[in-house]
Scaffold this active site. Structure first.
Site, PDB file in Angstrom:
ATOM      1  N   TYR A   1     -16.979  39.914 -23.404  1.00 43.69           N
ATOM      2  CA  TYR A   1     -17.023  38.830 -25.157  1.00 43.69           C
ATOM      3  C   TYR A   1     -17.875  38.581 -26.264  1.00 43.69           C
ATOM      4  O   TYR A   1     -17.414  38.351 -27.307  1.00 43.69           O
ATOM      5  CB  TYR A   1     -16.487  37.422 -24.964  1.00 43.69           C
ATOM      6  CG  TYR A   1     -15.380  36.924 -24.453  1.00 43.69           C
ATOM      7  CD1 TYR A   1     -13.511  37.303 -24.991  1.00 43.69           C
ATOM      8  CD2 TYR A   1     -14.737  37.398 -22.829  1.00 43.69           C
ATOM      9  CE1 TYR A   1     -12.633  37.231 -24.633  1.00 43.69           C
ATOM     10  CE2 TYR A   1     -13.456  36.923 -22.233  1.00 43.69           C
ATOM     11  CZ  TYR A   1     -12.234  37.193 -22.833  1.00 43.69           C
ATOM     12  OH  TYR A   1     -11.160  37.455 -22.422  1.00 43.69           O
TER      13      TYR A   1
ATOM     14  N   ARG B   1     -16.832  41.755 -28.505  1.00 44.86           N
ATOM     15  CA  ARG B   1     -16.122  41.265 -29.315  1.00 44.86           C
ATOM     16  C   ARG B   1     -16.569  41.084 -30.174  1.00 44.86           C
ATOM     17  O   ARG B   1     -15.865  40.800 -31.526  1.00 44.86           O
ATOM     18  CB  ARG B   1     -14.588  40.398 -28.513  1.00 44.86           C
ATOM     19  CG  ARG B   1     -14.463  40.812 -27.679  1.00 44.86           C
ATOM     20  CD  ARG B   1     -12.952  42.278 -27.731  1.00 44.86           C
ATOM     21  NE  ARG B   1     -12.969  43.021 -27.873  1.00 44.86           N
ATOM     22  CZ  ARG B   1     -14.052  44.336 -27.007  1.00 44.86           C
ATOM     23  NH1 ARG B   1     -14.222  43.854 -25.850  1.00 44.86           N
ATOM     24  NH2 ARG B   1     -14.396  45.392 -27.504  1.00 44.86           N
TER      25      ARG B   1
ATOM     26  N   ASN C   1      -4.509  34.726 -31.824  1.00 42.61           N
ATOM     27  CA  ASN C   1      -5.668  35.649 -31.869  1.00 42.61           C
ATOM     28  C   ASN C   1      -7.452  34.706 -32.016  1.00 42.61           C
ATOM     29  O   ASN C   1      -6.963  33.582 -32.787  1.00 42.61           O
ATOM     30  CB  ASN C   1      -6.115  36.603 -33.424  1.00 42.61           C
ATOM     31  CG  ASN C   1      -4.514  37.325 -33.746  1.00 42.61           C
ATOM     32  OD1 ASN C   1      -4.160  37.419 -32.656  1.00 42.61           O
ATOM     33  ND2 ASN C   1      -4.700  37.730 -34.688  1.00 42.61           N
TER      34      ASN C   1
ATOM     35  N   ASP D   1     -10.064  35.739 -33.108  1.00 43.55           N
ATOM     36  CA  ASP D   1     -11.102  36.017 -33.891  1.00 43.55           C
ATOM     37  C   ASP D   1     -10.473  34.337 -35.943  1.00 43.55           C
ATOM     38  O   ASP D   1     -10.219  33.942 -34.922  1.00 43.55           O
ATOM     39  CB  ASP D   1     -10.195  37.035 -34.690  1.00 43.55           C
ATOM     40  CG  ASP D   1      -8.610  36.960 -35.230  1.00 43.55           C
ATOM     41  OD1 ASP D   1      -9.050  36.261 -36.282  1.00 43.55           O
ATOM     42  OD2 ASP D   1      -8.175  37.638 -34.947  1.00 43.55           O
TER      43      ASP D   1
ATOM     44  N   HIS E   1      -5.201  30.481 -28.000  1.00 47.58           N
ATOM     45  CA  HIS E   1      -6.031  31.052 -27.398  1.00 47.58           C
ATOM     46  C   HIS E   1      -7.184  31.459 -27.014  1.00 47.58           C
ATOM     47  O   HIS E   1      -7.896  32.224 -26.409  1.00 47.58           O
ATOM     48  CB  HIS E   1      -5.398  32.509 -26.615  1.00 47.58           C
ATOM     49  CG  HIS E   1      -4.108  32.853 -26.265  1.00 47.58           C
ATOM     50  ND1 HIS E   1      -3.429  34.094 -26.565  1.00 47.58           N
ATOM     51  CD2 HIS E   1      -3.077  32.124 -25.916  1.00 47.58           C
ATOM     52  CE1 HIS E   1      -1.888  33.984 -26.637  1.00 47.58           C
ATOM     53  NE2 HIS E   1      -1.745  32.931 -25.544  1.00 47.58           N
TER      54      HIS E   1
ATOM     55  N   THR F   1       3.020  40.328 -33.040  1.00 45.08           N
ATOM     56  CA  THR F   1       2.804  40.220 -31.370  1.00 45.08           C
ATOM     57  C   THR F   1       4.154  40.957 -31.107  1.00 45.08           C
ATOM     58  O   THR F   1       4.827  41.060 -31.152  1.00 45.08           O
ATOM     59  CB  THR F   1       2.757  38.459 -31.240  1.00 45.08           C
ATOM     60  OG1 THR F   1       2.897  38.358 -29.778  1.00 45.08           O
ATOM     61  CG2 THR F   1       3.574  38.074 -32.216  1.00 45.08           C
ATOM     62  N   SER F   2       3.420  41.644 -29.804  1.00 47.05           N
ATOM     63  CA  SER F   2       4.406  42.202 -29.224  1.00 47.05           C
ATOM     64  C   SER F   2       5.072  41.252 -27.946  1.00 47.05           C
ATOM     65  O   SER F   2       6.425  41.670 -27.641  1.00 47.05           O
ATOM     66  CB  SER F   2       3.650  43.588 -28.170  1.00 47.05           C
ATOM     67  OG  SER F   2       2.826  42.327 -26.558  1.00 47.05           O
TER      68      SER F   2
END
Ligand code: APR
Length: 232
Positions: free
Chosen positions: A53, A56, A87, A89, A104, A174-175
């Site tokens: 992280y 990231r 996300n 971010d 999340h 998004t999947s």
């Protein structure tokens, strides 16, 4: 003003240079998810997880919002826009979106391993890193403020409420593989139009979705055109 609820995923930030998870070459190709994004992985090798992280976070510090993020801000002139993002971010906030719910967690924050309500902002002073031995005011080790696989998703209830209130629902990048986020569409009333922006085909279990098969930047621009024509 009509209320647009937007659900975003990793594809929203792809054009800002942030990797998605499940595309080929995505993050979960490079890092075993069970090692870096589960409580068990953190218990086994906390340094590996903190470093993952920390990297990231460094990537995020050099990233900028893209035209897609900016296009969603522009829509606030004509609609009430509320964003639910998977996300971690902060590019929606950097772009200037006024309402962003993080399902999340948030990369720029840390959380006490003992007390989930003890959340601290990471700053330049700590080099935007969490290291082994970094402690919160309760004396417990800090961890990334991230919802890992197998953990509860505390923000899902407000996200469900928002989804149920939509006049227009928009899904971007998004999947729809990860629950409970992927199930939010089930709470959107059947009469509400749904737009889905993604360059790839995404299986969404709902009739009459308006698919916009484009990346986030171009896709949000096209969405804006369509919505203005239809609703203004
Ligand atoms: N613009 C829009 N969408 C894009 C773009 C782009 N430029 N590039 C890729 N995409 C799409 C992909 O086609 C894919 O459908 O973004 C989606 C990314 O899917 P995932 O990598 O599965 O990401 P996401 O759905 O956000 O993952 C959900 O899984 O690993 C966890 O917690 C993590 O929040 C994450 C969750």
């Amino acid at each position: 003003m009509k209320k647009i609820i937007v659900l975003t995923g990793a594809g929203m930030s792809a054009e800002s240079g942030i990797s998605t998870f499940r595309d080929s070459g995505g993050l979960w190709d490079k890092y075993p998810v069970e090692q870096v994004a589960t409580p068990e992985g953190f218990a086994r090798d906390p340094k590996l997880v903190l470093d993952f992280y920390n990297i990231r976070r460094k990537e995020l510090l050099s990233a900028k919002p893209n035209a897609g993020h900016e296009g969603l801000v522009e829509l606030e002139k004509y609609f009430e826009v509320k964003i639910i993002t998977q996300n971690i971010d902060n590019l929606h906030e950097q772009a200037g979106s006024s309402s962003v719910l993080h399902l999340h967690g948030e990369l720029m924050k840390a959380q006490s391993v003992k007390n989930p309500d003890l959340i601290v902002e990471l700053t330049e002073k700590d080099n935007y890193e969490i290291r082994l031995g970094d402690k919160g005011s309760d004396g417990a080790q800090l961890r990334p403020f991230i919802v890992w696989f197998g953990e509860a998703v505390p923000m899902i209830e407000p996200a469900i409420e928002l989804s149920a209130q939509a006049d227009i629902y928009v899904i971007i990048g998004t999947s729809l593989n990860v629950y409970p986020a992927a199930g939010l569409l089930n709470y959107v009333p059947k009469s509400v139009p749904v737009y889905l922006i993604d360059p790839q085909e995404v299986a969404a279990y709902r009739d009459n979705i308006h698919f916009i098969r484009k990346g986030a930047s171009e896709g949000v621009a096209e969405l804006g055109e369509q919505l203005k024509k239809q609703y203004l």
